[in-house]
Design a protein around this motif. Structure first.
Motif, PDB file in Angstrom:
ATOM      1  N   GLU A  61     -19.733  82.851 102.905  1.00 49.87           N
ATOM      2  CA  GLU A  61     -19.649  82.820 104.362  1.00 49.87           C
ATOM      3  C   GLU A  61     -20.801  82.046 104.998  1.00 49.87           C
ATOM      4  OE1 GLU A  61     -19.592  86.900 105.617  1.00 49.87           O
ATOM      5  OE2 GLU A  61     -17.697  87.321 104.594  1.00 49.87           O
ATOM      6  N   LEU A  62     -21.887  81.828 104.253  1.00 47.22           N
ATOM      7  CA  LEU A  62     -23.076  81.165 104.803  1.00 47.22           C
ATOM      8  C   LEU A  62     -22.934  79.651 104.671  1.00 47.22           C
ATOM      9  CD1 LEU A  62     -25.749  83.558 103.247  1.00 47.22           C
ATOM     10  CD2 LEU A  62     -24.808  83.621 105.566  1.00 47.22           C
ATOM     11  N   GLU A  63     -23.036  78.970 105.773  1.00 51.41           N
ATOM     12  CA  GLU A  63     -22.802  77.533 105.791  1.00 51.41           C
ATOM     13  C   GLU A  63     -23.931  76.689 105.190  1.00 51.41           C
ATOM     14  OE1 GLU A  63     -24.697  78.966 109.498  1.00 51.41           O
ATOM     15  OE2 GLU A  63     -22.893  79.563 108.457  1.00 51.41           O
ATOM     16  N   PHE A  64     -25.084  77.277 104.918  1.00 52.71           N
ATOM     17  CA  PHE A  64     -26.196  76.501 104.366  1.00 52.71           C
ATOM     18  C   PHE A  64     -26.287  76.581 102.843  1.00 52.71           C
ATOM     19  CE2 PHE A  64     -27.633  80.440 106.377  1.00 52.71           C
ATOM     20  CZ  PHE A  64     -28.056  81.152 105.273  1.00 52.71           C
ATOM     21  N   ILE A  65     -25.306  77.179 102.195  1.00 54.28           N
ATOM     22  CA  ILE A  65     -25.248  77.236 100.734  1.00 54.28           C
ATOM     23  C   ILE A  65     -24.605  75.949 100.225  1.00 54.28           C
ATOM     24  CG2 ILE A  65     -24.347  78.474  98.722  1.00 54.28           C
ATOM     25  CD1 ILE A  65     -26.375  80.092 100.387  1.00 54.28           C
ATOM     26  N   LYS A  66     -25.337  75.213  99.355  1.00 50.65           N
ATOM     27  CA  LYS A  66     -24.810  73.952  98.839  1.00 50.65           C
ATOM     28  C   LYS A  66     -24.174  74.114  97.457  1.00 50.65           C
ATOM     29  CE  LYS A  66     -27.098  70.172  99.852  1.00 50.65           C
ATOM     30  NZ  LYS A  66     -28.182  69.182  99.826  1.00 50.65           N
ATOM     31  N   ASN A  67     -24.735  75.008  96.626  1.00 51.25           N
ATOM     32  CA  ASN A  67     -24.226  75.176  95.265  1.00 51.25           C
ATOM     33  C   ASN A  67     -24.608  76.563  94.753  1.00 51.25           C
ATOM     34  OD1 ASN A  67     -23.015  74.368  92.810  1.00 51.25           O
ATOM     35  ND2 ASN A  67     -24.999  73.825  91.967  1.00 51.25           N
ATOM     36  N   ILE A  68     -23.756  77.167  93.919  1.00 48.27           N
ATOM     37  CA  ILE A  68     -24.019  78.473  93.320  1.00 48.27           C
ATOM     38  C   ILE A  68     -23.763  78.377  91.816  1.00 48.27           C
ATOM     39  CG2 ILE A  68     -23.323  80.910  93.208  1.00 48.27           C
ATOM     40  CD1 ILE A  68     -22.352  80.632  96.115  1.00 48.27           C
ATOM     41  N   GLU A  69     -24.731  78.852  91.010  1.00 46.87           N
ATOM     42  CA  GLU A  69     -24.552  78.910  89.557  1.00 46.87           C
ATOM     43  C   GLU A  69     -24.799  80.341  89.099  1.00 46.87           C
ATOM     44  OE1 GLU A  69     -26.971  76.150  87.379  1.00 46.87           O
ATOM     45  OE2 GLU A  69     -26.278  74.433  88.562  1.00 46.87           O
TER      46      GLU A  69
ATOM     47  N   CYS B 227     -26.694  87.691  85.019  1.00 51.00           N
ATOM     48  CA  CYS B 227     -28.017  88.301  85.187  1.00 51.00           C
ATOM     49  C   CYS B 227     -28.793  87.665  86.340  1.00 51.00           C
ATOM     50  CB  CYS B 227     -28.823  88.156  83.907  1.00 51.00           C
ATOM     51  SG  CYS B 227     -28.143  89.082  82.531  1.00 51.00           S
ATOM     52  N   GLU B 228     -28.425  86.437  86.673  1.00 47.15           N
ATOM     53  CA  GLU B 228     -29.095  85.730  87.754  1.00 47.15           C
ATOM     54  C   GLU B 228     -28.079  84.856  88.480  1.00 47.15           C
ATOM     55  OE1 GLU B 228     -33.435  84.398  86.799  1.00 47.15           O
ATOM     56  OE2 GLU B 228     -32.160  83.876  85.101  1.00 47.15           O
ATOM     57  N   ILE B 229     -28.415  84.579  89.719  1.00 46.75           N
ATOM     58  CA  ILE B 229     -27.644  83.620  90.502  1.00 46.75           C
ATOM     59  C   ILE B 229     -28.638  82.568  90.985  1.00 46.75           C
ATOM     60  CG2 ILE B 229     -26.122  83.276  92.486  1.00 46.75           C
ATOM     61  CD1 ILE B 229     -25.707  86.350  92.517  1.00 46.75           C
ATOM     62  N   TYR B 230     -28.332  81.318  90.721  1.00 48.07           N
ATOM     63  CA  TYR B 230     -29.125  80.219  91.266  1.00 48.07           C
ATOM     64  C   TYR B 230     -28.337  79.645  92.435  1.00 48.07           C
ATOM     65  CZ  TYR B 230     -32.200  80.104  87.161  1.00 48.07           C
ATOM     66  OH  TYR B 230     -33.101  80.409  86.178  1.00 48.07           O
ATOM     67  N   ILE B 231     -28.994  79.545  93.561  1.00 47.14           N
ATOM     68  CA  ILE B 231     -28.331  79.069  94.761  1.00 47.14           C
ATOM     69  C   ILE B 231     -29.125  77.910  95.330  1.00 47.14           C
ATOM     70  CG2 ILE B 231     -27.523  79.702  97.065  1.00 47.14           C
ATOM     71  CD1 ILE B 231     -27.654  82.634  96.077  1.00 47.14           C
ATOM     72  N   GLU B 232     -28.459  76.795  95.521  1.00 50.77           N
ATOM     73  CA  GLU B 232     -29.084  75.663  96.196  1.00 50.77           C
ATOM     74  C   GLU B 232     -28.786  75.823  97.679  1.00 50.77           C
ATOM     75  OE1 GLU B 232     -29.121  70.790  96.191  1.00 50.77           O
ATOM     76  OE2 GLU B 232     -27.722  71.855  94.897  1.00 50.77           O
ATOM     77  N   VAL B 233     -29.833  75.844  98.465  1.00 54.14           N
ATOM     78  CA  VAL B 233     -29.694  76.096  99.896  1.00 54.14           C
ATOM     79  C   VAL B 233     -30.231  74.917 100.697  1.00 54.14           C
ATOM     80  CG1 VAL B 233     -29.800  78.613  99.706  1.00 54.14           C
ATOM     81  CG2 VAL B 233     -31.907  77.314  99.968  1.00 54.14           C
ATOM     82  N   SER B 234     -29.764  74.843 101.910  1.00 57.31           N
ATOM     83  CA  SER B 234     -30.250  73.834 102.850  1.00 57.31           C
ATOM     84  C   SER B 234     -30.436  74.541 104.187  1.00 57.31           C
ATOM     85  CB  SER B 234     -29.246  72.688 102.961  1.00 57.31           C
ATOM     86  OG  SER B 234     -29.736  71.717 103.856  1.00 57.31           O
ATOM     87  N   PHE B 235     -31.561  75.258 104.297  1.00 52.40           N
ATOM     88  CA  PHE B 235     -31.837  75.994 105.526  1.00 52.40           C
ATOM     89  C   PHE B 235     -32.134  75.007 106.657  1.00 52.40           C
ATOM     90  CE2 PHE B 235     -33.602  79.252 102.429  1.00 52.40           C
ATOM     91  CZ  PHE B 235     -32.470  80.041 102.459  1.00 52.40           C
ATOM     92  N   ARG B 236     -31.519  75.260 107.799  1.00 52.02           N
ATOM     93  CA  ARG B 236     -31.765  74.402 108.961  1.00 52.02           C
ATOM     94  C   ARG B 236     -32.950  74.906 109.765  1.00 52.02           C
ATOM     95  NH1 ARG B 236     -25.746  75.552 110.160  1.00 52.02           N
ATOM     96  NH2 ARG B 236     -26.888  77.454 110.445  1.00 52.02           N
ATOM     97  N   ASN B 237     -33.196  76.225 109.667  1.00 53.33           N
ATOM     98  CA  ASN B 237     -34.269  76.826 110.453  1.00 53.33           C
ATOM     99  C   ASN B 237     -34.619  78.186 109.866  1.00 53.33           C
ATOM    100  OD1 ASN B 237     -32.281  78.675 111.426  1.00 53.33           O
ATOM    101  ND2 ASN B 237     -31.631  77.103 112.900  1.00 53.33           N
ATOM    102  N   ILE B 238     -35.598  78.834 110.417  1.00 52.23           N
ATOM    103  CA  ILE B 238     -36.072  80.123 109.921  1.00 52.23           C
ATOM    104  C   ILE B 238     -34.994  81.198 110.076  1.00 52.23           C
ATOM    105  CG2 ILE B 238     -37.168  80.927 112.056  1.00 52.23           C
ATOM    106  CD1 ILE B 238     -38.633  81.282 108.535  1.00 52.23           C
ATOM    107  N   THR B 239     -34.126  81.066 111.046  1.00 53.59           N
ATOM    108  CA  THR B 239     -33.039  82.035 111.240  1.00 53.59           C
ATOM    109  C   THR B 239     -32.110  82.040 110.037  1.00 53.59           C
ATOM    110  OG1 THR B 239     -33.175  81.656 113.615  1.00 53.59           O
ATOM    111  CG2 THR B 239     -31.181  82.741 112.805  1.00 53.59           C
TER     112      THR B 239
ATOM    113  N   PHE C  36     -30.215  84.850 105.175  1.00 52.67           N
ATOM    114  CA  PHE C  36     -30.063  84.833 103.720  1.00 52.67           C
ATOM    115  C   PHE C  36     -30.756  86.037 103.095  1.00 52.67           C
ATOM    116  CE2 PHE C  36     -31.419  83.507  99.467  1.00 52.67           C
ATOM    117  CZ  PHE C  36     -30.199  83.119  98.932  1.00 52.67           C
ATOM    118  N   ARG C  37     -31.996  86.290 103.456  1.00 51.40           N
ATOM    119  CA  ARG C  37     -32.742  87.427 102.897  1.00 51.40           C
ATOM    120  C   ARG C  37     -32.086  88.751 103.251  1.00 51.40           C
ATOM    121  NH1 ARG C  37     -38.538  85.197 102.770  1.00 51.40           N
ATOM    122  NH2 ARG C  37     -38.467  84.313 100.683  1.00 51.40           N
ATOM    123  N   LYS C  38     -31.561  88.865 104.453  1.00 49.21           N
ATOM    124  CA  LYS C  38     -30.877  90.096 104.867  1.00 49.21           C
ATOM    125  C   LYS C  38     -29.630  90.328 104.005  1.00 49.21           C
ATOM    126  CE  LYS C  38     -28.899  92.380 108.882  1.00 49.21           C
ATOM    127  NZ  LYS C  38     -28.482  92.242 110.273  1.00 49.21           N
TER     128      LYS C  38
END
Length: 185
Positions: free
Chosen positions: A74-82, A98-110, A115-117
């Motif tokens: 649902e998050l639009e700043f997620i570019k890739n998930i492994e 055991c782990e998820i690697y996520i490539e993100v492209s945050f536009r701002n602190i919000t 994401f952390r929430k």
């Protein structure tokens, strides 16, 4: 290497506890011919014996994984998930994740806060634009597997480390930090 051999020849157990995944540390072990009895890999996610037998691992609970994957899409700043298994390889089997690697492209602190929430129940670690997500485990979890298997008294376990991912292990057991260590430990 010779010191490790002498240590083991005296009846001691030598384990390597690392932030590296199994496949990565095995390459180094083979290259340098490092003798060992146990491997604690990926900061406690998986533990192996010297015969490469998996003794234990800490997967992300399936219900948690499904819920997180739904939220991540649902998050639009997620570019890739492994999805990563106990060996450090990509997997599609949810039971082995055991782990998820996520490539993100945050536009701002919000975006970062959202994401952390979303992932508050898991441990997250960020390297540039890659987030590493796993259950809250550390190297002590792998050492506890070895301790239980061998019946070793906690007071007879000695650990050496140099980085922040060694902190809990150094604190719990007879810990010694390397002379050139992260000042935070």
């Amino acid at each position: 290497i010779e010191a490790i051999k002498r240590f083991r020849d005296q009846g001691n157990i030598f384990a390597i506890a690392t932030g590296r995944h199994y496949e990565s540390i095995r390459k180094k072990i083979e290259k340098y011919q490092i003798p060992y009895d146990y491997l604690v890999c990926a900061d406690g996610i998986s533990t192996f014996d010297s015969d490469d037998k998996l003794l234990g691992f800490f997967p992300i609970h399936i219900e948690t994984l499904i819920k997180i994957m739904e939220k991540l899409y649902e998050l639009e700043f997620i570019k890739n998930i492994e999805l990563i298994d106990m060996y450090g390889n990509q997997t599609e089997n949810y039971q082995d994740v055991c782990e998820i690697y996520i490539e993100v492209s945050f536009r701002n602190i919000t975006d970062l806060k959202r994401f952390r929430k979303t992932l508050r129940e898991l441990s997250t670690f960020r390297i540039f634009n890659i987030m590493r997500i796993k259950e809250i485990v550390d190297k002590t979890n792998g050492i506890e597997i070895i301790q239980a298997k061998k019946g070793i008294d906690r007071t007879k376990i000695y650990t050496v480390g140099n980085e922040i991912n060694d902190y809990q292990m150094l604190k719990r057991y007879n810990g010694y930090k390397m002379p050139l260590s992260n000042p935070m430990i």
